[in-house]
Scaffold this motif. Sequence first.
Motif, short mmCIF file in Angstrom:
data_model
loop_
_atom_site.label_atom_id
_atom_site.label_comp_id
_atom_site.label_asym_id
_atom_site.label_seq_id
_atom_site.Cartn_x
_atom_site.Cartn_y
_atom_site.Cartn_z
N SER A 167 0.82 -1.22 0.00
CA SER A 167 0.00 0.00 0.00
C SER A 167 0.85 1.26 0.00
CB SER A 167 -0.91 0.03 1.23
OG SER A 167 -1.68 -1.13 1.27
N LEU A 168 2.08 1.15 0.50
CA LEU A 168 2.96 2.31 0.49
C LEU A 168 3.79 2.35 -0.79
CD1 LEU A 168 4.10 2.10 4.22
CD2 LEU A 168 2.78 3.96 3.21
N PHE A 170 5.77 0.13 -2.14
CA PHE A 170 7.03 -0.59 -2.21
C PHE A 170 6.96 -1.62 -3.34
CE2 PHE A 170 9.09 -0.27 2.23
CZ PHE A 170 8.50 0.96 2.47
N ARG B 57 -10.91 -2.14 0.07
CA ARG B 57 -9.62 -2.58 -0.46
C ARG B 57 -9.58 -2.63 -1.98
NH1 ARG B 57 -6.93 -5.90 3.82
NH2 ARG B 57 -6.26 -7.34 2.23
N ASN B 60 -7.81 0.82 -3.55
CA ASN B 60 -6.37 0.97 -3.87
C ASN B 60 -5.81 -0.27 -4.54
OD1 ASN B 60 -5.99 -0.80 -1.74
ND2 ASN B 60 -4.25 0.33 -0.90
N LEU B 62 -5.76 -3.39 -3.67
CA LEU B 62 -5.26 -4.52 -2.87
C LEU B 62 -6.07 -5.76 -3.16
CD1 LEU B 62 -4.36 -3.52 0.81
CD2 LEU B 62 -2.87 -4.43 -0.97
N LYS B 84 0.77 1.20 -10.86
CA LYS B 84 0.42 0.93 -9.46
C LYS B 84 1.05 1.94 -8.53
CE LYS B 84 -1.07 -3.52 -7.87
NZ LYS B 84 -0.76 -4.85 -7.45
N LEU B 85 2.27 2.33 -8.86
CA LEU B 85 2.97 3.29 -8.01
C LEU B 85 2.18 4.59 -7.92
CD1 LEU B 85 5.59 4.13 -6.49
CD2 LEU B 85 6.44 4.94 -8.68
N ARG B 88 -0.91 4.04 -5.71
CA ARG B 88 -0.63 3.89 -4.28
C ARG B 88 -0.17 5.20 -3.65
NH1 ARG B 88 -0.19 -1.90 -4.10
NH2 ARG B 88 -2.26 -2.33 -4.89
N ARG B 89 0.41 6.09 -4.50
CA ARG B 89 0.79 7.40 -3.97
C ARG B 89 -0.44 8.26 -3.71
NH1 ARG B 89 5.54 9.70 -7.68
NH2 ARG B 89 4.97 11.58 -6.55
N ILE B 93 -3.83 3.91 2.91
CA ILE B 93 -4.77 3.04 3.63
C ILE B 93 -4.22 2.75 5.02
CG2 ILE B 93 -3.79 0.93 2.63
CD1 ILE B 93 -6.72 -0.23 2.72
N PHE B 95 -4.92 0.09 8.29
CA PHE B 95 -5.57 -1.20 8.53
C PHE B 95 -5.99 -1.36 9.99
CE2 PHE B 95 -2.47 -1.72 5.14
CZ PHE B 95 -3.19 -2.36 4.15
N ALA B 113 8.74 5.03 3.24
CA ALA B 113 8.16 5.02 1.89
C ALA B 113 8.56 6.24 1.07
CB ALA B 113 6.64 4.87 1.96
N ARG B 161 2.22 7.55 8.90
CA ARG B 161 3.02 6.88 7.86
C ARG B 161 2.34 7.00 6.49
NH1 ARG B 161 4.26 0.46 8.19
NH2 ARG B 161 2.02 0.39 7.89
N SER B 162 1.02 6.80 6.48
CA SER B 162 0.28 6.93 5.23
C SER B 162 0.30 8.37 4.73
CB SER B 162 -1.18 6.50 5.45
OG SER B 162 -1.40 5.26 4.90
N MET B 165 3.14 10.06 2.59
CA MET B 165 3.19 9.90 1.14
C MET B 165 2.35 10.97 0.44
SD MET B 165 5.11 7.36 0.12
CE MET B 165 4.56 6.45 -1.33
#
Lengths: 266, 252
Positions: A167-168, A170, B57, B60, B62, B84-85, B88-89, B93, B95, B113, B161-162, B165
Motif C-alpha cells: 500500500s505504500l 514498495f 480494499r 487501492n 489490494l 500501481k505506483l 498507491r501514492r 490506507i 488497517f 516510503a 506513515r500513510s 506519502m
Amino acid sequence: MTWTVTRLNWRLPVIAAALCLLASVAAVAQQEGAADRETALQALVTWMPFILQGFVLNLVMSVLAMAIATVTGVILGFMQISPSAVIRLPAKLVTHVFRNSPWLVILFAIMFLVPFRVTLPGGETVMIPDWVKATVGFALPVMANVSEILRGAVMSIPSGQWESADSLAFSRGQTLRHVILPQCIRRMLPPWMNWYALLTLMTPMAAILGVNEALGNTQAAMEAAGSRPEFLIPFYLFLMTIFFVFIYPISLWTRRLERRYAASGA
Amino acid sequence: MTPSEGWTPDQPIVAIRDLHKSFGHVEVLKGIDIEVMKGEVICIIGPSGSGKSTLIRTINGLTPATTGSVTVEGQEVHDDNLDKLALRRKVGIVFQQYNLFPHRTVLQNVMMAPLLVLKENKREVEERARSLLAKVQLHDKEDAYPAELSGGQQQRVAIARSLCMRPDVMLFDEVTAALDPETVKEVLVTIKQLAADGMTCVLVTHEMGFAREVSDRVYFTDAGRIVESGPPAQLFEQPQDPRTREFLSKVL
C-alpha cells in the motif's frame, strides 16, 4: 530442531565432561604398573598435537562448508519464494533432494563423481584434494536446509507486513529487502547456528574417505603407538572432548538467542 | 502527480460503478455504486460479513475487482496497465491491525516510503515526518519501536506513515476495531482533524457516533449491496429500509 541439548543446567554437561576425563585417567592408571612400556596417557600426550592438527581441518571444513551452504542456500531460498514457477520449481527440487538424502551417500557421490584433478583451459592441471570434495559434500545438505530456513522465515512474517508495504507503493524487491528480510534474520539465526553445530559434528565422516581430519588422525595415532586396546578409551574420549568443548558454547549461545527472541515476541 | 486526462476536481475523486467481487463461487460484492467528491468524508457501515472491507480494499487495488469499475481521479484502478505506483501514492490506507514495521522506529516507519519509493530528499522527508508525528501527538515517541506503543499510538503512527506519502484520498479499514476502548477516542480525534483539514476520507467503521458526527454521507451495506445511503442526519434519524432500521436498532 534436530540437534538441541534439552534444557539441562549448564553445569551438568561440564560435570559429565570432567567425569569422562577422570575415567580416562583412571583407565590409564591401571596400566601404570608396566613401567618399561609407554602408558596410554603418555602416548596420548605424544600424539595430541597430531590429533589437534586433524581437528583444525575439521574446523576449516566446517567453516568453509557453512560459508558455501549459506551463500547457496540463501540464493536457493530466494528462488523458492519467487513468484515465477520457472525459478521456484527447480529450487524446490534441489532443496528437497538434498534435504532428504543421507549425508554419507551425498559424500560418497561427491567423492567419486568429482574428478580428483581437473585440467584448466590453459592446460594446467589442478588437483582437487579430498578434503575440498568432502567440504562440498557437507555443504550440500546444509545448503538445502538453509534454503528451507529462509523460506520458512519469510512465510512466518504476517501477511499484513506485505500488504502495508504494498500500500505504500514498495516494489516486491523493496518489501523483501527493507521489510521482510530484516525481520527474518533474527528468526533464522538460531536454526542456522544449530546447523553449523550439526555440520561440525558430521565432519569426522570424512575420515571414511581418507581425509586426514581428527578422527582419521586419532586412528592413525593409535596404530602408530602400537594399537594396544587400552588406547581406545583415552584417545576417543579426548577426541569427543575437543568436539564438545568447541560445540557446547555454540549450543548454549543458540539457546540463549532462542529464548531472547521468544521473549521479545520476534 | 498528474491526474488522468479529462479529470477535473469537480468530478468524483473516487467513483465506483457496478462493482462485483467474487471469491471462488462466493459473490461478496453484488454491484456497488459509490461516488466520493474531493474533500468529502464517506462512512460505510453495515453488519459483519457484508463486504465492507473487501469494498474499501478495491479502491487501492489490494483486492482486484471481478467486474465493474473503480476510478481514482479518473484513472481506472482495475486496469492491467495501471501504474500501481501512481495509484498507491494517491491513495493511503490504514488497517485494523496497524501493520507497522516492527524492526524500525516510529520515525523510520513514517519516513521509509517517501525515501525509498519517492526518492525524496532525506531532510525534507524527516521534517515532514516529524511534523506529522507532532500532529498525531506522538512527537515524543519518534525513537520508540512499535512494540513499545499502545494500540492507539501504533494506529496513529500508521496514519502518519500513510500521510507522509501525501495521498489525495485516505482509506480507513475498521481502524478502531482492534483497539482498547480508552484508546479509540485518540484515533478518532486524529481522523476528525484530518477530515477538518479537507482530506478526502473513506472509512469502514463500527463507530456509529463517529460516523454520524464526521461524515458527509453514510452508506449502509448488507449482503454485498448498498441498501441505503444519505447524509448522516437522514440515515440515522429516518432510515427508509427495514434492514437499515433493524441494524441501527441493534447497534445504537
